[in-house]
Design an enzyme around this catalytic site. Structure first.
Site, short mmCIF file in Angstrom:
data_model
loop_
_atom_site.label_atom_id
_atom_site.label_comp_id
_atom_site.label_asym_id
_atom_site.label_seq_id
_atom_site.Cartn_x
_atom_site.Cartn_y
_atom_site.Cartn_z
N PRO A 220 18.42 -5.84 -5.75
CA PRO A 220 19.42 -6.72 -6.40
C PRO A 220 20.70 -6.37 -5.60
O PRO A 220 21.34 -4.75 -6.43
CB PRO A 220 19.08 -6.63 -7.45
N ASP A 392 22.17 -1.30 -3.35
CA ASP A 392 21.09 -1.63 -4.26
C ASP A 392 21.08 -1.66 -5.65
O ASP A 392 20.87 0.30 -5.93
CB ASP A 392 19.73 -1.41 -3.64
N HIS A 393 20.97 -2.20 -6.54
CA HIS A 393 21.12 -1.86 -8.59
C HIS A 393 20.09 -1.32 -8.30
O HIS A 393 19.96 -0.42 -9.74
CB HIS A 393 21.26 -2.58 -8.78
N ARG A 394 18.54 -1.52 -7.65
CA ARG A 394 17.16 -0.85 -8.19
C ARG A 394 17.75 0.64 -7.69
O ARG A 394 16.76 2.05 -8.66
CB ARG A 394 16.05 -1.15 -7.50
N THR A 396 20.94 2.45 -7.56
CA THR A 396 21.41 3.38 -7.94
C THR A 396 22.87 2.49 -8.82
O THR A 396 22.26 1.43 -8.83
CB THR A 396 22.70 4.00 -6.88
#
Length: 423
Positions: A220, A392-394, A396
């Site tokens: 994401p 990567d929003h998973r 951080t």
């Protein structure tokens, strides 16, 4: 019977594209002779014959993508009269074809040579690529390099000689072809139409596509953008230029290594199977580089332990190799964070795709002078640059991304702070 399979020649490699064969069915090959060239995600590589013998069968067509472990061809090891006779018949057939060609064209000085036996062609993958593009049979080229190695200049000279000879006979052939087409068009009322150009979707382009697709559909992506006042850094670089001509990107990399030490979550990789985030010990900086073959990412290993000058020198050497397609596998693997310097090409903003499986990528855009209101409410001219951090929003969140870029920004806007942080 010896099977030649695609084996893993790189980190986590799962597949490759068959680019071209240097042999054909029935050829006699020597042990360690290059037999096939293939494109992996990282590089162009050659597979060599594991044994001396006759190529019994080729199972995979050129341009095909295969997975690791797939049998490409089989070789019948030497040891029987039948194989020896087969090789001799092929040599004689080839030699006779050369003689016929020379008799048919007595005024043309050809470069064709009769086969005297198996010959290992010494040429780099890039030289072979140039030969294919110039439609030159590399087996017919005499190498002038060390130990008979064929150079790019040898290929170009051969092509020039071949073209010179061809010009003596091709004008008449072309004239007949044109007349034939014109007569056919007049007799049948056929109109000449332009055909669409076709670009083969294979090799590095196809590998890049697969990796980008994996990244965009797995991670994401979030893009955080910031602007940086480059005025003081550009002035500082100008002052030291007589003693150390260092590119501005070397400062970017050094500032990033400091920022990544303080915010190691961006110098990490997510292992979904083990359900853990691995914080990498060293900062191995990938440098996205645009080449004729497509995007490639050479890597500066342990950039956090190197000086700005050392980073500059290594970066220039790696980028030169990338352009020449001579990077080794080691120089293209192991990156923990990637940068993309698109500013020199005129970019003012972008939303880059992460170099999977890394957590972050930073793009540097065009630096341009523009009016800025300073702390005293005065309008001054400053050199401003936009940057984009993709993460990567998973792994951080936005708060960490802002803090990370703020630290990076502070180091560049006051470049003398870099001196304090140097180890």
């Amino acid at each position: 019977m010896v099977e030649v399979k695609l084996h893993d020649i790189g980190e986590g490699m799962t597949e490759g594209d068959i680019l071209t064969y240097f042999i054909k069915k029935g050829d006699h090959v020597e042990e360690d002779q290059p037999i096939v060239e293939l494109q992996t995600e990282k590089m162009v590589a050659e597979l060599t014959a594991p044994a001396k013998g006759i190529v019994k069968e080729i199972y995979i067509a050129e341009g095909t993508t295969i997975s690791v472990g797939t049998t490409i061809l089989t070789i019948e090891a030497d040891g029987s009269m039948e194989k020896t006779q087969s090789a001799e018949i092929q040599k004689e057939a080839y030699n006779q074809s050369v003689q016929l060609a020379e008799r048919a064209n007595p005024n043309i000085q050809t470069k064709l040579k009769k086969i005297n036996g198996p010959k290992r062609i010494k040429a780099a993958p890039y030289t072979r690529k140039v030969a294919r593009e110039m439609d030159v049979d590399i087996e017919l080229v005499e190498g002038t390099g060390k130990d008979g190695r064929i150079t790019i200049e040898d290929v170009q000279q051969f092509a020039q000689n071949k073209e010179s000879a061809a010009t003596k006979v091709m004008p008449a052939v072309k004239q007949l072809q044109n007349q034939s087409f014109q007569e056919m068009a007049e007799n049948q009322g056929v109109e000449e139409k332009e055909e669409a150009a076709i670009i083969p979707f294979k090799g590095r382009r196809k590998q890049i596509a697969k990796k980008m697709t994996t990244s965009i559909f797995t991670i994401p992506h979030v893009h955080h953008m910031e602007e940086i006042d480059m005025t003081e850094l550009l002035q500082f670089r100008k002052e030291i230029k007589p003693d150390a001509d260092v590119s501005v990107v070397a400062f970017f990399i050094k500032a990033l290594t400091i920022s990544l030490r303080e915010y190691p979550i961006f110098n990490a990789k997510l292992d979904e199977k083990k359900e853990e985030i691995r914080l990498e010990k060293g900062v191995h900086m990938g440098i996205a580089t645009d080449t004729e073959e497509g995007l490639i990412v050479p890597v500066i290993k342990n950039a956090d332990k190197k000086s700005i000058l050392a980073i500059h020198k290594e970066m220039k050497e790696l980028m030169k190799k990338a352009k020449e397609n001579t990077l080794s596998l080691k120089e293209m693997t192991g990156s923990t964070f990637t940068i993309s310097n698109v500013g020199p090409m005129g970019s003012v903003g972008a939303t880059p795709i992460i170099n999977y499986p890394e957590v972050g990528l930073m793009a540097f855009h065009k630096t341009k002078k523009m009016p800025v209101v300073n702390d005293n409410d005065e309008i001054v001219i400053r050199s401003m640059m936009n940057i984009t951090l993709t993460f990567d929003h998973r792994v951080t969140d936005g708060g960490n991304a802002i803090a990370f870029t703020n630290r990076f920004k502070a180091l560049l806007e006051k470049p003398k702070l870099l001196l304090i942080e140097l180890r």
